[in-house]
Design an enzyme around this catalytic site. Structure first.
Site, short mmCIF file in Angstrom:
data_model
loop_
_atom_site.label_atom_id
_atom_site.label_comp_id
_atom_site.label_asym_id
_atom_site.label_seq_id
_atom_site.Cartn_x
_atom_site.Cartn_y
_atom_site.Cartn_z
N HIS A 43 4.64 -18.85 -19.63
CA HIS A 43 5.80 -18.04 -19.99
C HIS A 43 6.95 -18.27 -19.00
CE1 HIS A 43 3.63 -15.16 -22.81
NE2 HIS A 43 2.67 -15.96 -22.36
N ASP A 155 10.73 -11.52 -22.28
CA ASP A 155 9.50 -12.02 -22.86
C ASP A 155 8.89 -10.98 -23.79
OD1 ASP A 155 6.37 -12.41 -22.73
OD2 ASP A 155 7.23 -14.33 -22.13
N ALA A 393 -1.02 -31.48 -11.58
CA ALA A 393 -0.51 -32.82 -11.80
C ALA A 393 0.88 -32.72 -12.42
CB ALA A 393 -1.44 -33.61 -12.72
N GLN A 435 -4.93 -19.89 -28.50
CA GLN A 435 -5.17 -21.34 -28.55
C GLN A 435 -6.00 -21.80 -29.75
OE1 GLN A 435 -6.75 -22.02 -24.61
NE2 GLN A 435 -4.85 -21.31 -23.65
#
Length: 520
Positions: A43, A155, A393, A435
């Site tokens: 978010h 949000d 990463a 998800q």
């Protein structure tokens, strides 16, 4: 954050707000918008990208979030006043909720703490807003630099902002950082509750749920926060967010109209039994760094990168085009040691080169050896065929690299959009939040990915299934079709953010509305 630093006081000294210094603005006064982020990694980053897009169109932005997130933006992402530009200022609100026994972004257990922090932000935000409206500046900024705010974008999981905005006479907009499919489910909460689908009980028989605008999906694919097993306070906070979302007059959503046309149209038309809502749903996504939206290549040189970033990019550059599978599960899911072993052995058996972001278990130090998580002799056997990074990463740099040909992902929405934007097909392994719903869209609707599924008799995903799906994506016939669909969708969403495209025009309309609001 040190848990001992929490305070029971409801008042905050001005100096306790943390800001980045701002540069002088032009003599004219552009509109000033407050962006208030829910303090979860995905978010935070999506709303920061929106802040940059608004600033690129001349809007002044004060970006507000919990202090630990503002500190991380400065430390991890090296954001400074100069690379944010003079129109964006970061303001941190100190956390007064004890951190207890979980670490920041270390596993699903963080969710309840984040929701507590989000609720606790209200009083501090009200005080900040009062200071901004009284003096035109937050602590640490010059009064002449920023006019008083005229609008606030918050949000979806900060439902209390709407009432604060109304009391303060600010225009209010909701930012929904996920897919339109997820938005449709949230807006359908009253319907889902009345039909007995929500909250989903563990013993419920599998059955299909049909909502207009969405492909039918199984009840098990409902977002995790609509399941009965979720802790009641957290579930109630989610439900409150959903009910307040239904009342919102304008929702900005991080998607593209052409990619989710039916779901967006459904969200536009949807009314519940209690409210007659004239709702605007503005798809302004993908909300990504401006370099991507402008079709600029990310530099893979060494300037401004951490040493481990340089090493992994150097390794990628030694591989052939589209030959590497990128593996990452985001900031919430941390696999068990057993899951890591099965994944490692499946990756090894696939014969595919891979770059794996492997995070250490919660509450372990950076000196904890990653080798103890992996099968014995794993790295020595694979030698140069694998590269393991921990704990983070440079995902955009990796996905934009020509050597990357696939992404094994937890199906977080930001990761999906980033992958599509570079035409990288997906292997879906959903874990949390919405998800599973994202997975259904990837696999069944858009056909840009393949799904990893456990066999009926498996408690965890097995190595053979992992090997099989990797081989299919990276070299099989199914992979060819998926790659073709992903390349086509990349072109669609890239066009949507160009001048004349749906997302570009929606963002432009929103900016004009902000300018009108600021001039009143």
């Amino acid at each position: 954050m040190d848990s001992s630093s929490s305070s029971s006081s409801s008042s905050i000294a001005p100096s306790s707000f943390h800001t980045l210094p701002s540069s002088p603005l032009p003599t004219t006064s552009p509109p000033h918008v407050l962006l208030l982020a829910f303090p979860s990694q995905g978010h935070v980053l999506a709303l920061l990208s929106l802040a940059k897009l608004l600033a690129s169109k001349g809007v002044v932005v004060t970006y507000v979030c919990a202090q630990h997130r503002i500190s991380r933006l400065q430390r991890k992402y090296t954001h400074t006043a100069s690379d944010l530009g003079p129109l964006i200022r970061l303001v941190g609100l100190p956390e007064r909720v004890p951190l207890r026994d979980v670490g920041i972004d270390e596993g699903i257990g963080i969710s309840e703490w984040l929701m507590e922090v989000a609720i606790d932000m209200k009083d501090q935000f009200v005080q900040l807003l009062q200071e901004l409206q009284a003096g035109g500046a937050a602590p640490g900024a010059q009064a002449q630099d920023f006019a008083a705010p005229s609008s606030v974008v918050s949000d979806v999981f900060l439902p209390w902002v709407r009432d604060v905005a109304a009391t303060s006479h600010l225009s209010h907009y909701v930012f929904f950082p996920c897919s339109a499919s997820s938005l449709s489910v949230m807006l359908s909460l009253p319907l889902l509750i009345s039909q007995g689908h929500v909250p989903l009980v563990s013993s419920a028989e599998p059955h299909l749920i049909t909502l207009p605008g969405l492909s039918p999906f199984w009840n098990k694919d409902l977002p995790v926060f609509l399941h009965e097993k979720l802790k009641k306070p957290l579930q109630q906070a989610i439900f409150d967010s959903g009910f307040r979302l239904i009342e919102a007059s304008t929702i900005l959503i991080n998607t593209t109209y052409e990619m989710e046309t039916n779901a967006i149209n459904y969200a536009l038309q949807l009314k519940d039994n209690f409210h007659e809502v004239k709702r605007k749903v503005l798809s302004v996504g993908p909300v990504l760094p401006i370099q991507i939206l402008n079709d600029l290549s990310f530099p893979h040189s060494q300037s401004g990168k951490q040493e481990h970033d340089i090493e992994c990019l150097r390794w990628l550059s030694s591989k052939t085009a589209r030959s590497v599978l990128y593996v990452s599960f985001g900031s919430i899911h941390i696999p068990s040691t057993e899951e890591i072993h099965e994944l490692a052995l499946g990756l090894e058996a696939s014969s595919c080169a891979f770059l794996w972001v492997l995070r250490r278990p919660p509450c372990t130090s950076s000196s904890f050896p990653l080798s103890t998580l992996l099968p014995e002799g794993f790295q020595s056997r694979l030698n140069d065929r694998c590269f393991i990074v921990s704990p983070w990463a440079p995902q955009l740099l990796i996905l934009s690299h020509p050597s990357v040909g696939g992404f094994l992902t937890h199906c977080g929405w930001n990761s999906i959009l980033e992958s599509i934007s570079f035409g990288v097909p997906l292997i879906a392994y959903p874990q949390f939040a919405e998800q599973r719903l994202n997975c259904r869209m990837i696999v069944d609707q858009l056909r840009i990915g393949l799904e990893l599924q456990k066999d009926e008799n498996e408690l965890i995903l097995g190595r053979k299934q992992i090997e099989r799906v990797i081989r299919l994506l990276m070299g099989g016939e199914e992979g060819v079709e998926v790659k073709k669909s992903c390349a086509q969708l990349k072109d669609v969403i890239r066009r949507s953010v160009k001048k004349g495209g749906s997302s570009y025009e929606n963002l432009d309309a929103f900016v004009h509305e902000i300018f009108d609001s600021g001039s009143k």
